[in-house]
Motif scaffolding. Structure first.
Motif, PDB file in Angstrom:
ATOM      1  N   CYS A  54       4.078  -6.574  -9.482  1.00 33.29           N
ATOM      2  CA  CYS A  54       2.977  -6.841 -10.408  1.00 33.29           C
ATOM      3  C   CYS A  54       2.809  -5.654 -11.358  1.00 33.29           C
ATOM      4  O   CYS A  54       2.967  -4.496 -10.954  1.00 33.29           O
ATOM      5  CB  CYS A  54       1.677  -7.061  -9.661  1.00 33.29           C
ATOM      6  SG  CYS A  54       1.638  -8.579  -8.715  1.00 33.29           S
ATOM      7  N   HIS A  57      -1.599  -9.066 -12.392  1.00 33.03           N
ATOM      8  CA  HIS A  57      -0.833  -9.667 -11.290  1.00 33.03           C
ATOM      9  C   HIS A  57       0.274 -10.594 -11.779  1.00 33.03           C
ATOM     10  O   HIS A  57       0.653 -11.547 -11.098  1.00 33.03           O
ATOM     11  CB  HIS A  57      -1.779 -10.355 -10.307  1.00 33.03           C
ATOM     12  CG  HIS A  57      -2.668  -9.352  -9.637  1.00 33.03           C
ATOM     13  ND1 HIS A  57      -2.188  -8.467  -8.698  1.00 33.03           N
ATOM     14  CD2 HIS A  57      -3.966  -9.052  -9.844  1.00 33.03           C
ATOM     15  CE1 HIS A  57      -3.182  -7.663  -8.325  1.00 33.03           C
ATOM     16  NE2 HIS A  57      -4.262  -7.991  -9.008  1.00 33.03           N
ATOM     17  N   GLN A  93       2.237 -10.424  -3.919  1.00 33.84           N
ATOM     18  CA  GLN A  93       3.474 -10.505  -4.692  1.00 33.84           C
ATOM     19  C   GLN A  93       4.140  -9.123  -4.741  1.00 33.84           C
ATOM     20  O   GLN A  93       3.611  -8.139  -4.239  1.00 33.84           O
ATOM     21  CB  GLN A  93       3.167 -10.965  -6.122  1.00 33.84           C
ATOM     22  CG  GLN A  93       2.455 -12.292  -6.214  1.00 33.84           C
ATOM     23  CD  GLN A  93       2.241 -12.697  -7.667  1.00 33.84           C
ATOM     24  OE1 GLN A  93       3.017 -13.447  -8.222  1.00 33.84           O
ATOM     25  NE2 GLN A  93       1.191 -12.175  -8.276  1.00 33.84           N
ATOM     26  N   CYS A 112       2.546  -5.438  -3.993  1.00 31.61           N
ATOM     27  CA  CYS A 112       1.173  -5.497  -4.511  1.00 31.61           C
ATOM     28  C   CYS A 112       0.267  -6.052  -3.410  1.00 31.61           C
ATOM     29  O   CYS A 112       0.665  -6.981  -2.698  1.00 31.61           O
ATOM     30  CB  CYS A 112       1.120  -6.392  -5.749  1.00 31.61           C
ATOM     31  SG  CYS A 112      -0.513  -6.428  -6.525  1.00 31.61           S
ATOM     32  N   CYS A 145      -1.888  -8.084  -3.646  1.00 29.84           N
ATOM     33  CA  CYS A 145      -2.156  -9.506  -3.883  1.00 29.84           C
ATOM     34  C   CYS A 145      -1.144 -10.390  -3.167  1.00 29.84           C
ATOM     35  O   CYS A 145      -1.312 -11.610  -3.112  1.00 29.84           O
ATOM     36  CB  CYS A 145      -2.163  -9.815  -5.377  1.00 29.84           C
ATOM     37  SG  CYS A 145      -0.540 -10.039  -6.116  1.00 29.84           S
TER      38      CYS A 145
HETATM   39 ZN   LIG Z   1      -0.418  -8.436  -7.664  1.00 30.23          ZN
END
Ligand SMILES: [Zn+2]
Length: 310
Positions: free
Chosen positions: A190, A173, A187, A183, A185
């Motif tokens: 990544c 990440h 962001q 992503c 996550c």
């Molecule tokens: Zn990520």
């Protein structure tokens, strides 16, 4: 190797069991006072916390046989967010687990035997470091796990490095990739969105493992394969450089499902690193490609490593 122990355990109770909880299977090994595997067994993974606890306990009983009451401990490697101190794991999406007190529940059902829960990549790194030539001993060794996700397990002088919050090695990440894919996550860009097993499958959708086909088609000169392999290998080069220039390990083990690609994968990574070296004398002096080794994919490295965390 499957079955019951034939050699009785000594009074010291030095035998340990390691369990690798995966998305499709759960595997356990019985390990002696050193690192030799004395028995092993695996079952298909079932979803839900209760089933996982039941399967882990069942596997420990199977591989330990009549030694089960005298085990030095049980180590469990699992995907998800692990709190090793509490023995809990959270967010194991593949197994429908939100939060599970895996360590305490397994321990309670095995008469209070010590149980330690560890991140699966970290456990596999410990196991691989035992088996990869030149990886054992003092100094730093890193396993970069190109699995469903991308993460690294860092070992220094035989000890796993967790960092302050447990995030050491979570290189997947780090948002570097110039293609800037979203992503999950939160962001963008990544490394995991480009060079994990799942992302390569998305970028090069074929039946079966994508990486061997992608490499073969690129080598055959297919333009779209050359383009996609360029994107993937660039992110792999970034991941390997991050590891080499932050931890500077003696050996970099390539693990995870993508390692099943074998030597062609090492060649792709090495070519990317050599390309960068041609433009950078500093990088040339690091000889990163020479440090790459494949994890032994025919060995239960996750379960073996889990036995070693206890
Ligand atoms: Zn990520």
């Amino acid at each position: 190797m499957t079955g019951i122990v034939t050699e009785p355990v000594g009074e010291s109770g030095r035998y340990r069991v390691g369990v690798d909880v995966g998305g499709t299977k759960i595997e356990a090994v019985l390990v002696d006072g050193g690192t030799a595997i004395r028995a092993s067994h695996r079952v298909p993974a079932r979803r839900g916390g209760d089933n996982v606890v039941e399967d882990v306990v069942g596997l420990v009983r199977t591989v330990a046989g009549e030694s089960v009451d005298r085990l030095a401990g049980v180590g469990i490697g699992t995907p998800g967010q692990v709190d090793s101190t509490a023995g809990t794991v959270s967010h194991v999406v593949n197994l429908d687990i939100d939060t599970l007190a895996l360590g305490p529940e397994v321990s309670a059902r095995l008469g209070g035997v010590p149980v330690r829960v560890e991140n699966d990549v970290n456990a596999a790194a410990l196991g691989a470091a035992q088996l990869v030539p030149g990886a054992k001993g003092t100094g730093a060794v890193v396993m970069v796990n190109f699995g469903t996700g991308l993460a690294a397990g860092i070992i220094v002088d035989g000890v796993l490095q967790h960092g302050f919050s447990g995030a050491a090695g979570e290189i997947g990440h780090i948002p570097l990739d110039p293609n800037r894919f979203d992503c999950p996550c939160g962001q963008r860009g990544c490394l995991e969105t480009v060079c994990s097993g799942a992302s390569v499958q998305r970028l090069w959708p074929v039946d079966g493992p994508a990486m061997p086909d992608l490499i073969a088609q690129a080598h055959a000169g297919r333009a779209d394969a050359v383009r996609v392999l360029g994107i993937v290998s660039h992110a792999m080069g970034d991941a390997l450089q991050i590891v080499a220039q932050t931890v500077d390990p003696r050996v970099i083990i390539i693990g995870g499902g993508m390692a099943k690609t074998g030597e062609p994968l090492i060649e792709v990574m090495s070519e990317e690193l050599y390309r960068r070296e041609r433009e950078c004398p500093f990088l040339q002096g690091l000889h990163v490609a020479d440090r790459l080794r494949l994890a032994p994919m025919d060995q239960p490295i996750g379960a073996l490593g889990a036995a070693l965390v206890i």
